[in-house]
Design a protein around this motif. Structure first.
Motif, PDB file in Angstrom:
ATOM      1  N   ARG A  28       5.810  12.131  -0.776  1.00  0.00           N
ATOM      2  CA  ARG A  28       6.370  10.798  -0.563  1.00  0.00           C
ATOM      3  C   ARG A  28       7.859  10.783  -0.891  1.00  0.00           C
ATOM      4  O   ARG A  28       8.668  10.244  -0.138  1.00  0.00           O
ATOM      5  N   THR A  29       8.230  11.383  -1.997  1.00  0.00           N
ATOM      6  CA  THR A  29       9.635  11.442  -2.405  1.00  0.00           C
ATOM      7  C   THR A  29      10.460  12.246  -1.408  1.00  0.00           C
ATOM      8  O   THR A  29      11.564  11.832  -1.040  1.00  0.00           O
ATOM      9  N   ILE A  30       9.924  13.357  -0.958  1.00  0.00           N
ATOM     10  CA  ILE A  30      10.629  14.182   0.026  1.00  0.00           C
ATOM     11  C   ILE A  30      10.829  13.409   1.321  1.00  0.00           C
ATOM     12  O   ILE A  30      11.905  13.438   1.921  1.00  0.00           O
ATOM     13  N   GLY A  31       9.814  12.685   1.758  1.00  0.00           N
ATOM     14  CA  GLY A  31       9.928  11.888   2.981  1.00  0.00           C
ATOM     15  C   GLY A  31      10.965  10.786   2.866  1.00  0.00           C
ATOM     16  O   GLY A  31      11.729  10.529   3.801  1.00  0.00           O
ATOM     17  N   ASP A  93       4.438  -5.185   5.211  1.00  0.00           N
ATOM     18  CA  ASP A  93       3.423  -4.586   4.367  1.00  0.00           C
ATOM     19  C   ASP A  93       2.418  -3.831   5.242  1.00  0.00           C
ATOM     20  O   ASP A  93       1.834  -4.400   6.161  1.00  0.00           O
ATOM     21  N   LYS A  94       2.244  -2.552   4.953  1.00  0.00           N
ATOM     22  CA  LYS A  94       1.374  -1.707   5.788  1.00  0.00           C
ATOM     23  C   LYS A  94      -0.084  -2.132   5.708  1.00  0.00           C
ATOM     24  O   LYS A  94      -0.829  -2.033   6.685  1.00  0.00           O
ATOM     25  N   ASP A  95      -0.519  -2.603   4.551  1.00  0.00           N
ATOM     26  CA  ASP A  95      -1.911  -3.047   4.421  1.00  0.00           C
ATOM     27  C   ASP A  95      -2.171  -4.301   5.240  1.00  0.00           C
ATOM     28  O   ASP A  95      -3.259  -4.496   5.756  1.00  0.00           O
ATOM     29  N   ARG A  96      -1.183  -5.150   5.375  1.00  0.00           N
ATOM     30  CA  ARG A  96      -1.356  -6.369   6.173  1.00  0.00           C
ATOM     31  C   ARG A  96      -1.500  -6.017   7.656  1.00  0.00           C
ATOM     32  O   ARG A  96      -2.244  -6.653   8.377  1.00  0.00           O
ATOM     33  N   VAL A  97      -0.778  -5.002   8.126  1.00  0.00           N
ATOM     34  CA  VAL A  97      -0.882  -4.596   9.528  1.00  0.00           C
ATOM     35  C   VAL A  97      -2.261  -4.016   9.805  1.00  0.00           C
ATOM     36  O   VAL A  97      -2.850  -4.261  10.856  1.00  0.00           O
ATOM     37  N   ILE A 115       5.443  -9.107  14.397  1.00  0.00           N
ATOM     38  CA  ILE A 115       6.766  -8.803  13.842  1.00  0.00           C
ATOM     39  C   ILE A 115       7.029  -7.302  13.902  1.00  0.00           C
ATOM     40  O   ILE A 115       8.153  -6.874  14.152  1.00  0.00           O
ATOM     41  N   LEU A 116       5.994  -6.489  13.691  1.00  0.00           N
ATOM     42  CA  LEU A 116       6.145  -5.038  13.828  1.00  0.00           C
ATOM     43  C   LEU A 116       6.522  -4.676  15.262  1.00  0.00           C
ATOM     44  O   LEU A 116       7.392  -3.833  15.489  1.00  0.00           O
ATOM     45  N   ILE A 166      10.645   6.378  11.468  1.00  0.00           N
ATOM     46  CA  ILE A 166       9.319   6.996  11.557  1.00  0.00           C
ATOM     47  C   ILE A 166       8.999   7.766  10.286  1.00  0.00           C
ATOM     48  O   ILE A 166       7.896   7.659   9.734  1.00  0.00           O
ATOM     49  N   VAL A 167       9.965   8.543   9.796  1.00  0.00           N
ATOM     50  CA  VAL A 167       9.738   9.320   8.572  1.00  0.00           C
ATOM     51  C   VAL A 167       9.500   8.389   7.390  1.00  0.00           C
ATOM     52  O   VAL A 167       8.610   8.618   6.566  1.00  0.00           O
ATOM     53  N   LEU A 168      10.273   7.317   7.297  1.00  0.00           N
ATOM     54  CA  LEU A 168      10.097   6.377   6.189  1.00  0.00           C
ATOM     55  C   LEU A 168       8.762   5.653   6.284  1.00  0.00           C
ATOM     56  O   LEU A 168       8.089   5.441   5.272  1.00  0.00           O
ATOM     57  N   TRP A 169       8.342   5.286   7.485  1.00  0.00           N
ATOM     58  CA  TRP A 169       7.052   4.619   7.667  1.00  0.00           C
ATOM     59  C   TRP A 169       5.910   5.543   7.229  1.00  0.00           C
ATOM     60  O   TRP A 169       5.003   5.126   6.513  1.00  0.00           O
TER      61      TRP A 169
END
Length: 184
Positions: A28-31, A93-97, A115-116, A166-169
């Protein structure tokens, strides 16, 4: 028709699975750092072109003529659209999607997905706009290579912003390295 392989799963989309990259517990940190690097590279290339355009010299064989083209507001608009799209996409929020976490309101899931979609549409519009500016402003006018660099920098900015998003997502969707698995 051939028989399916023994390890075939009918729910899979691709016939050949993607390779599994095991980069350890800090994925996660590397991404996040990789996304930040791509974001910085994107804006650095465009700002380099804008600064180079502000200090552009006339052609060497005709020193009296001004430089034929400069980076203007039309060159900035695609990057602004992509940047707004990146902000919108990564604020959701990814969980909401996904509809998880028991939000209860199906309208909230629908609004989050809308919104996404708007965020992705802004990013796609930014990329399409940068390609359009490159073709209409720089390629069709047949400027020298030192001037077409401005258009190529604009396109590379938008591509790097998309890759950064994309990488951050993906890296934000990965579980944190601080999660503990407590089981008896």
């Amino acid at each position: 028709m051939s028989l399916p392989r023994s390890n075939y799963d009918p729910r899979r989309v691709c016939l050949n699975p993607f390779p599994v990259l095991n980069i350890g517990k800090h994925r996660r940190t590397i991404g996040i750092y990789l996304a930040g690097g791509l974001f910085a590279l994107a804006n650095w290339t465009f700002l380099d072109a804008a600064i180079l355009s502000a200090h552009a010299h006339p052609p060497y064989d005709e020193p009296q003529l001004p430089a034929p083209v400069h980076v203007g507001f039309t060159d900035w608009v695609p990057g602004i659209c992509s940047l707004l799209g990146m902000l919108i996409i990564n604020l959701i929020d990814k969980d909401r999607v996904r509809g998880e976490e028991g939000f209860g309101d199906s309208g909230a899931v629908w609004r989050a997905r809308l919104i996404l979609f708007i965020g992705f549409a802004l990013m796609a519009g930014g990329l399409a706009g940068s390609v359009t500016v490159l073709v209409l402003k720089y390629v069709l006018e047949e400027y020298a290579e030192q001037y077409t660099y401005y258009g190529y920098a604009n396109v590379s900015q938008n591509v790097a912003l998309m890759l950064s998003t994309i990488v951050l997502w993906i890296s934000q969707s990965v579980g944190s390295e601080y999660e503990y698995n407590l089981s008896i």
